[in-house]
Design a protein around this motif. Structure first.
Motif, PDB file in Angstrom:
ATOM      1  N   ASN A 239       0.788  -1.405   0.056  1.00 58.80           N
ATOM      2  CA  ASN A 239      -0.066  -0.136   0.148  1.00 58.80           C
ATOM      3  C   ASN A 239       0.827   1.278  -0.080  1.00 58.80           C
ATOM      4  O   ASN A 239       0.315   2.561   0.296  1.00 58.80           O
ATOM      5  N   ASP A 408     -10.303 -13.772   0.863  1.00 55.05           N
ATOM      6  CA  ASP A 408     -10.316 -12.653   1.279  1.00 55.05           C
ATOM      7  C   ASP A 408     -10.461 -11.321   0.513  1.00 55.05           C
ATOM      8  O   ASP A 408     -11.236 -10.398   0.898  1.00 55.05           O
ATOM      9  N   ASN A 409      -9.648 -11.463  -0.487  1.00 55.87           N
ATOM     10  CA  ASN A 409      -9.622 -10.176  -1.583  1.00 55.87           C
ATOM     11  C   ASN A 409      -9.811 -10.224  -3.012  1.00 55.87           C
ATOM     12  O   ASN A 409      -9.953  -9.146  -3.476  1.00 55.87           O
ATOM     13  N   ASN A 412     -12.946  -8.115  -3.081  1.00 61.18           N
ATOM     14  CA  ASN A 412     -12.668  -6.919  -2.841  1.00 61.18           C
ATOM     15  C   ASN A 412     -11.976  -6.181  -4.103  1.00 61.18           C
ATOM     16  O   ASN A 412     -12.433  -5.083  -4.348  1.00 61.18           O
ATOM     17  N   MET A 421     -15.258   0.515  -3.884  1.00 57.71           N
ATOM     18  CA  MET A 421     -13.990   0.385  -3.059  1.00 57.71           C
ATOM     19  C   MET A 421     -12.730   1.249  -3.656  1.00 57.71           C
ATOM     20  O   MET A 421     -12.814   1.201  -4.960  1.00 57.71           O
ATOM     21  N   GLN A 425      -8.286   2.114  -0.110  1.00 54.49           N
ATOM     22  CA  GLN A 425      -9.002   1.110   0.711  1.00 54.49           C
ATOM     23  C   GLN A 425      -8.682  -0.255   0.403  1.00 54.49           C
ATOM     24  O   GLN A 425      -8.450  -1.094   1.366  1.00 54.49           O
ATOM     25  N   ASP A 428      -4.942  -1.085   1.528  1.00 55.33           N
ATOM     26  CA  ASP A 428      -4.747  -0.785   3.004  1.00 55.33           C
ATOM     27  C   ASP A 428      -5.399  -1.915   3.523  1.00 55.33           C
ATOM     28  O   ASP A 428      -4.770  -2.603   4.507  1.00 55.33           O
ATOM     29  N   THR A 429      -6.327  -2.746   3.126  1.00 59.33           N
ATOM     30  CA  THR A 429      -6.962  -3.667   3.721  1.00 59.33           C
ATOM     31  C   THR A 429      -6.178  -4.968   3.469  1.00 59.33           C
ATOM     32  O   THR A 429      -5.950  -5.767   4.484  1.00 59.33           O
ATOM     33  N   ASP A 432      -3.146  -4.544   5.860  1.00 63.52           N
ATOM     34  CA  ASP A 432      -3.201  -4.868   7.247  1.00 63.52           C
ATOM     35  C   ASP A 432      -3.229  -6.417   7.544  1.00 63.52           C
ATOM     36  O   ASP A 432      -2.653  -6.895   8.517  1.00 63.52           O
ATOM     37  N   GLN A 433      -3.929  -7.300   6.547  1.00 56.78           N
ATOM     38  CA  GLN A 433      -3.976  -8.729   6.783  1.00 56.78           C
ATOM     39  C   GLN A 433      -2.509  -9.248   6.480  1.00 56.78           C
ATOM     40  O   GLN A 433      -2.496 -10.048   7.119  1.00 56.78           O
TER      41      GLN A 433
END
Length: 445
Positions: A239, A408-409, A412, A421, A425, A428-429, A432-433
């Motif tokens: 990110n 998970d993504n 997204n 999105m 965002q 960053d998501t 974080d994971q």
């Protein structure tokens, strides 16, 4: 290396299941070499060894040719071949690690390497390779991918072959539009725009929005920014503001210069769409070459490595690498290593990869005549082995990598394409994971 007892998801289930299997299973499966806790022996260097092919059915014929060649050179060693379909290879290894019956040598791809290694099943190969005739003959970039996928410090897999991100483009459409080959990102974006005519259902590019979308998107992002490491200390660079800007530019192609159906397309649908339509460019890999030949004929398209930056800098993310591993429980490691050495020799590695349509790990094999005639593979080999190529090592060693990069993504990423999105965002998501997964992994190693 300590075994990670806090692994989550599927890997943790394997360990829990394994404690039950260890009580009930015998060590006789497939004439293998025992369970992961067995340290094995060097053996006599003669006799029988068992080899598990992790892509059985698809690669069976070529492996049987290599085994026949090996047994002719080493008549006092017999190789028992066991073909395992790719879809069940991981579970087959997991069961044998806990219950016994591991082979002496097995095909282990980078996607499963960390999980097999972390359970203590694999023999470290650094010293064997250093004293081998293969030393200096294997692609350093591919060795780096293998080492990284196994956790970063120890070599548990000798790479046999690699795929590579490939930009397929329609030479007939480019010629008609007076466009240069899309060798740089600037030329890529220029072509995507100029080849699009929505009224005539013509598009410059097709973007992968469905299953498997994350890796090609990251390849495009890091390729544009030139950031060469996935980590900066213990934090991911995914990110970084430069990557956010690159992703914004890349996903802005959706519906502007790509079909709207791309949001749901996995590689099968994407390839079929490109082969049957008038779309200028497709980012996939070497595996779709024959599909393109059948659909378009060899004269209407070309495959090149993904674009470079305008200054010629080539940065790409690591692609999955297939390879061979020696199992720690083997009772004849000397013979097992001889088989690995033989299979990775220039002649045999060339033969294997000509059949597989992939890039040889042996750099002498990569110079063979069949590669010189297969331009996409030739260019991919040059890119993978090039001293100027920087490879961003994706964290295959993280137990949660597949979950994070897929279930998970991928949803997204579809939200990102649909404008639900932002690129910031999304990244960053993802960051974080990844940072949490990395912290967990480091705490247990």
């Amino acid at each position: 290396m300590k075994i990670n007892i806090h692994r989550t998801g599927r890997a943790a289930t394997v360990v829990a299941l394994g404690s039950v299997l260890a009580l009930t299973a015998t060590a006789c499966g497939d004439n293998g070499s025992g369970a992961a806790g067995d340290k094995g022996t060097e053996g006599s260097g003669k006799g029988e060894i068992t080899f598990w092919d992790n892509n059985g059915g698809v690669r069976t014929d070529i492996w049987k040719q290599i085994i026949a060649d090996f047994e002719k050179k080493y008549p006092d060693i017999k190789v028992k071949y066991v073909g395992i379909p790719a879809a069940s290879a991981q579970s087959k290894y997991d069961t044998a690690i806990q219950g016994g019956g591991l082979p002496d040598v097995g095909g282990v791809g980078t996607a499963m390497l960390a999980e097999v290694a972390v359970q203590g099943a694999l023999e470290p190969l650094d010293s064997r390779l250093k004293g081998s005739s293969l030393n200096g003959k294997l692609s350093q970039n591919l060795l780096d991918v293998s080492r990284s996928a196994g956790g970063g410090d120890v070599l548990y897999q000798v790479p046999t072959s690699a795929n590579n991100g490939t930009l397929w483009y329609r030479t007939d459409l480019f010629k008609a539009a007076g466009l240069d080959a899309p060798t740089t990102w600037s030329k890529f974006y220029d072509a995507a725009d100029k080849l699009t005519d929505k009224g005539k259902n013509k598009f410059g590019f097709t973007i992968r929005g469905g299953e498997g979308a994350i890796a090609p998107a990251l390849d495009a992002v890091y390729g544009q920014t030139g950031i060469t490491s996935f980590w900066n200390g213990d934090k991911t660079t995914v990110n970084d503001p430069k990557n956010v800007a690159a992703l914004e530019k890349y996903i802005a192609l959706y519906k502007k210069d790509t079909p709207s159906a791309d949001v749901n397309n996995d590689f099968t649908k994407m390839v079929a769409q490109w082969d049957s339509g008038t779309i200028g460019m497709l980012s996939h890999n070497l595996g779709s070459y024959q599909d393109h030949v059948k659909a378009l004929g060899a004269e209407k398209f070309r495959g090149i490595p993904n674009p470079t930056r305008d200054d010629g800098t080539r940065v790409q993310v690591s692609n999955p690498v297939d390879g061979m591993s020696l199992f720690k429980s083997s009772k004849n490691k000397a013979a097992g290593w001889k088989f690995i050495e033989f299979a990775l020799s220039a002649a045999e590695n060339s033969k294997f990869n000509e059949s597989a349509g992939q890039v040889p790990a042996n750099t002498d094999a990569a110079k063979d005549a069949w590669i010189q005639k297969a331009e996409p593979t030739k260019l991919a080999a040059e890119a993978l082995n090039g001293a100027g190529t920087k490879i961003v090592q994706l964290p295959y060693y993280l137990p949660d990598w597949n979950t994070i990069s897929k279930s998970d993504n991928e949803p997204n990423f579809q939200k990102l394409l649909l404008g639900k999105m932002s690129a910031k965002q999304f990244l960053d998501t993802l960051a974080d994971q990844l940072n949490k997964a990395q912290a967990d992994w480091k705490a247990n190693h």
